[in-house]
Design an enzyme around this catalytic site. Structure first.
Site, mmCIF file in Angstrom:
data_model
loop_
_atom_site.group_PDB
_atom_site.id
_atom_site.type_symbol
_atom_site.label_atom_id
_atom_site.label_comp_id
_atom_site.label_asym_id
_atom_site.label_seq_id
_atom_site.Cartn_x
_atom_site.Cartn_y
_atom_site.Cartn_z
ATOM 1 N N SER A 164 -8.865 18.205 -8.227
ATOM 2 C CA SER A 164 -9.487 19.057 -7.210
ATOM 3 C C SER A 164 -10.941 19.309 -7.613
ATOM 4 O O SER A 164 -11.682 18.356 -7.796
ATOM 5 C CB SER A 164 -8.680 20.355 -7.037
ATOM 6 N N HIS A 190 -8.304 16.693 -3.604
ATOM 7 C CA HIS A 190 -8.456 17.639 -2.488
ATOM 8 C C HIS A 190 -9.814 17.431 -1.834
ATOM 9 O O HIS A 190 -10.846 17.646 -2.461
ATOM 10 C CB HIS A 190 -8.359 19.093 -2.980
ATOM 11 N N ASP A 286 -1.617 23.150 -7.884
ATOM 12 C CA ASP A 286 -1.098 21.955 -7.209
ATOM 13 C C ASP A 286 -0.920 20.832 -8.230
ATOM 14 O O ASP A 286 -1.832 20.533 -8.998
ATOM 15 C CB ASP A 286 -2.060 21.516 -6.095
#
Length: 349
Positions: A164, A190, A286
């Site tokens: 991310s 992401h 995540d």
């Protein structure tokens, strides 16, 4: 606790006003000043010493990128870019991340005020993340040396990567040295729609292996990396003896789509001990549960260490959950993941 001090640089008076409203609506941050261009911003940075800068990508008088490059050289500080969703906007934003920006937000194409206010929580979260980010870990990385080509591996072998905040540069650093004999790589970063294709195209020019935005139903081939498209989940599935990619619009997982957990859980199920899992820099959790599932299915799992992470969130969560076999510096990730994937077997195909 002292508030996060923010300075916004944007040639649009409306955008400066909206950003001020958003920042000041949160009790832990304040807009200390705004500037219509980088030349004014230069003086305001000296005067107010902000913790985070939000910077419009495209501006008159001095290009946002030129300013960012000078800023990172002379007075490094956390920067969140504000970008348009155009093709050119995504190219420039990726270059900004390469130069040292921590993250970016995209301007809505219609209804700027309503659109930006809808992004309120996301913008605040990105500012908080930037304020805590490690600038030392985000110095522009030199191109890593190419790794020697190993034996061709069984096409059953593959590597799954999740990242991310700070991930675009970390992924570049991991992919650039890989030889053509590398196994397939599935990557979830992401990112909003429109940016993943530009990101894949950029990497494809820099790497020996082929890099592309993943498409639903395509066969997974060695020597290729597949990037999950923005706002869509990517999973590994099987078609007979072959792996293939499944792209779908399922609900967000851990508030993300694409989600690293969705990818990792599918790899645990379909590839098991034939996979290596890698979790890189990023905010939040995540990928932690999915990495544990991969480890329990027999995969070797790696996490990027804190010293080389821009944000040590996702790796820390995966480590705490017990899903990580080994913690390594970013400079060692490529070498280690290839060593572990080769350790199982070396079958010529």
């Amino acid at each position: 606790m002292s508030k996060i001090r923010v300075l916004s640089v944007d040639d649009s008076a409306l955008m400066r006003q909206i950003m001020t409203e958003i920042i000041n609506s949160h009790s832990d941050m304040e807009m200390v000043a705004t500037a219509p261009d980088p030349l004014v911003a230069r003086d305001l940075i000296k005067k107010f010493n902000p913790d985070v800068l939000t910077l419009d990508v495209e501006m008159p008088r001095m290009d946002g990128l030129d300013f960012l490059e000078k800023l990172m050289r002379l007075r490094p500080m956390p920067v969140v870019m504000v970008s348009s969703l155009t093709g050119k906007g995504s190219e420039v934003t990726l270059r900004a991340l390469e130069l040292g920006a921590i993250d970016f937000v995209t301007k809505p194409q219609l209804g700027i005020r309503e659109g930006m206010l809808a992004y309120n929580e996301m913008i605040a979260e990105k500012v908080r993340t930037a304020a805590k980010a490690s600038l030392a870990a985000h110095k522009p990385l030199s191109a890593p040396t190419t790794l020697k080509a190993g034996p061709l591996l069984s096409s059953e072998k593959l590597i799954a990567i999740g990242a991310s905040t700070g991930g675009t540069e970390a992924i570049r650093h991991v992919l650039q040295p890989l030889p053509l004999s590398s196994p397939a790589l599935l990557i979830t970063q992401h990112m909003p729609p429109g940016f993943t294709r530009s990101f894949a195209d950029r990497l494809n020019k820099l790497c020996q292996i082929g890099v592309k935005e993943a498409e639903d139903g395509e066969r997974v081939l060695p020597g290729h990396a597949y990037i999950a498209p923005g706002d869509r989940h990517m999973e590994l599935s099987r078609s007979g003896a072959n792996y293939q990619i499944k792209i779908h619009d399922g609900p967000a997982v851990n508030r993300h789509r694409p989600s690293v957990d969705v990818l990792f859980h599918s790899v645990a199920k379909q590839a098991g001990r034939n996979a290596v899992g890698v979790i890189l820099t990023g905010m939040g959790n995540d990928g932690a549960a999915g990495m544990l599932a991969m480890r329990q299915a027999g995969a070797w799992t790696l996490a990027q260490n804190e010293a080389s992470c821009v944000v040590f969130g996702m790796p820390r969560e995966a480590i705490n959950m017990g899903g990580v076999c080994e913690v390594v510096d970013l400079s060692q990730v490529s070498q280690q993941m290839l060593a572990k994937i080769s350790a199982g077997q070396a079958i010529r195909i």
